[in-house]
Scaffold this motif. Structure first.
Motif, PDB file in Angstrom:
ATOM      1  N   MET A 211      26.294  -0.353  61.034  1.00 30.07           N
ATOM      2  CA  MET A 211      25.021  -0.440  61.740  1.00 30.07           C
ATOM      3  C   MET A 211      25.221  -0.968  63.153  1.00 30.07           C
ATOM      4  SD  MET A 211      22.517  -1.835  58.663  1.00 30.07           S
ATOM      5  CE  MET A 211      21.001  -1.645  59.614  1.00 30.07           C
ATOM      6  N   MET A 212      26.068  -1.979  63.294  1.00 28.09           N
ATOM      7  CA  MET A 212      26.324  -2.550  64.614  1.00 28.09           C
ATOM      8  C   MET A 212      27.033  -1.542  65.518  1.00 28.09           C
ATOM      9  SD  MET A 212      27.310  -6.507  63.681  1.00 28.09           S
ATOM     10  CE  MET A 212      27.400  -6.968  65.421  1.00 28.09           C
ATOM     11  N   ALA A 213      27.903  -0.732  64.949  1.00 23.67           N
ATOM     12  CA  ALA A 213      28.592   0.291  65.744  1.00 23.67           C
ATOM     13  C   ALA A 213      27.615   1.308  66.317  1.00 23.67           C
ATOM     14  CB  ALA A 213      29.642   0.996  64.886  1.00 23.67           C
ATOM     15  N   SER A 214      26.452   1.440  65.664  1.00 34.43           N
ATOM     16  CA  SER A 214      25.413   2.358  66.143  1.00 34.43           C
ATOM     17  C   SER A 214      24.400   1.650  67.038  1.00 34.43           C
ATOM     18  CB  SER A 214      24.685   2.991  64.951  1.00 34.43           C
ATOM     19  OG  SER A 214      25.563   3.752  64.157  1.00 34.43           O
ATOM     20  N   GLY A 215      24.641   0.358  67.303  1.00 30.59           N
ATOM     21  CA  GLY A 215      23.762  -0.379  68.197  1.00 30.59           C
ATOM     22  C   GLY A 215      22.634  -1.133  67.528  1.00 30.59           C
ATOM     23  N   PHE A 216      22.698  -1.294  66.200  1.00 30.86           N
ATOM     24  CA  PHE A 216      21.676  -2.043  65.477  1.00 30.86           C
ATOM     25  C   PHE A 216      22.234  -3.408  65.091  1.00 30.86           C
ATOM     26  CE2 PHE A 216      20.492   2.324  65.139  1.00 30.86           C
ATOM     27  CZ  PHE A 216      19.112   2.357  65.064  1.00 30.86           C
ATOM     28  N   ASN A 217      21.339  -4.383  64.988  1.00 29.95           N
ATOM     29  CA  ASN A 217      21.749  -5.740  64.625  1.00 29.95           C
ATOM     30  C   ASN A 217      20.909  -6.222  63.441  1.00 29.95           C
ATOM     31  OD1 ASN A 217      23.776  -6.515  66.799  1.00 29.95           O
ATOM     32  ND2 ASN A 217      22.035  -5.852  68.043  1.00 29.95           N
ATOM     33  N   PRO A 218      21.273  -5.818  62.243  1.00 25.04           N
ATOM     34  CA  PRO A 218      20.457  -6.174  61.072  1.00 25.04           C
ATOM     35  C   PRO A 218      20.490  -7.668  60.770  1.00 25.04           C
ATOM     36  CG  PRO A 218      22.542  -5.233  60.360  1.00 25.04           C
ATOM     37  CD  PRO A 218      22.484  -5.074  61.858  1.00 25.04           C
ATOM     38  N   VAL A 219      19.356  -8.186  60.285  1.00 22.83           N
ATOM     39  CA  VAL A 219      19.278  -9.589  59.872  1.00 22.83           C
ATOM     40  C   VAL A 219      18.740  -9.711  58.446  1.00 22.83           C
ATOM     41  CG1 VAL A 219      19.043 -10.521  62.203  1.00 22.83           C
ATOM     42  CG2 VAL A 219      16.991  -9.821  60.932  1.00 22.83           C
ATOM     43  N   SER A 220      18.267  -8.601  57.874  1.00 24.94           N
ATOM     44  CA  SER A 220      17.672  -8.620  56.541  1.00 24.94           C
ATOM     45  C   SER A 220      18.470  -7.752  55.582  1.00 24.94           C
ATOM     46  CB  SER A 220      16.225  -8.119  56.592  1.00 24.94           C
ATOM     47  OG  SER A 220      15.442  -8.917  57.460  1.00 24.94           O
ATOM     48  N   PHE A 221      18.519  -8.188  54.319  1.00 26.31           N
ATOM     49  CA  PHE A 221      19.267  -7.471  53.293  1.00 26.31           C
ATOM     50  C   PHE A 221      18.405  -7.268  52.061  1.00 26.31           C
ATOM     51  CE2 PHE A 221      22.190  -7.366  49.595  1.00 26.31           C
ATOM     52  CZ  PHE A 221      22.987  -6.284  49.965  1.00 26.31           C
ATOM     53  N   SER A 222      18.315  -6.036  51.614  1.00 29.52           N
ATOM     54  CA  SER A 222      17.591  -5.709  50.391  1.00 29.52           C
ATOM     55  C   SER A 222      18.605  -5.389  49.292  1.00 29.52           C
ATOM     56  CB  SER A 222      16.677  -4.496  50.617  1.00 29.52           C
ATOM     57  OG  SER A 222      16.066  -4.111  49.410  1.00 29.52           O
TER      58      SER A 222
END
Length: 216
Positions: free
Chosen positions: A73-84
């Protein structure tokens, strides 16, 4: 881009990020730019149950299901903070290992002997204490019909609470997948959203909802 969806926010928990096309990733960027959140749903949807809930395999789960998913996700420019958690499978050992990477955790809760408005586990407010939030589904298979969901929304309004609801896929009413077990029809989703608006309820991303209350 539907005018009737303006101001509606949600969180899209994505699994198997490594299989997404550039067009699919771009659609997620559009969703994020419009105020929604893009969260992590594991590398390839392996639940903690697949690891036998074994505390000795916590690091293995994180190494195989969390870190590579976050990296993609980070390689695509996203910075996730939540996990389901896939299938809602979790325990405190896995929570503790995942939280340093993805602090806002979501699980599931359902009880077929109670109506949605009676499931205290899927509501919270600013006085609540929790280490994770649980939600219940509105897909076809959950059999939470609109009338039951409406009562749950009224319950949330009357008690000044947030309710966590989720679905897996949005399906066109006239499509061959309209009755898919893990699908919610467009008409039903719009009906739920419109009723929430009529009641004056706010829409939150998962991160925003999680940060309301004392998470202990």
């Amino acid at each position: 881009n539907r005018p009737d969806m303006q101001g509606v926010k949600a969180t899209f928990f994505v699994t198997q990020w490594h299989t997404l096309s550039s067009l699919q990733i771009e659609k997620l960027r559009v969703l994020q730019s419009s105020g929604s959140e893009i969260g992590c749903h594991s590398y390839d949807h392996q639940g903690v149950g697949s690891y036998k809930f074994d505390p000795a395999r916590v690091n293995e789960y994180v190494a195989q299901q969390v870190i590579p998913a976050v990296n993609n996700m980070m390689a695509s420019g996203f910075n996730p903070v939540s996990f389901s958690y896939p299938s809602g499978e979790r325990d405190e050992n896995y929570d503790a290992a995942i939280r340093p990477l993805l602090p806002y955790l979501r699980s599931t809760f359902s009880n077929n002997t109670k109506t949605l408005s009676q499931l205290n586990e899927v509501y919270h407010n600013s006085d609540s204490r929790y280490a994770y939030l649980a939600g219940d589904g509105i897909d076809n298979s959950y059999q939470n019909e609109f009338a039951e969901i409406e009562q749950a929304l009224i319950h949330a309004k009357n008690n000044q609470e947030i309710i966590t609801l989720y679905a897996h896929r949005i399906v066109d009413d006239n499509s061959v997948d309209a009755n898919h077990s893990y699908g919610v029809k467009v008409s039903k989703l719009v009906q739920v959203i419109n009723r929430a608006r009529e009641l004056g309820l706010r829409f939150y991303t998962f991160r925003e909802a999680y940060l309301i209350g004392n998470n202990g």
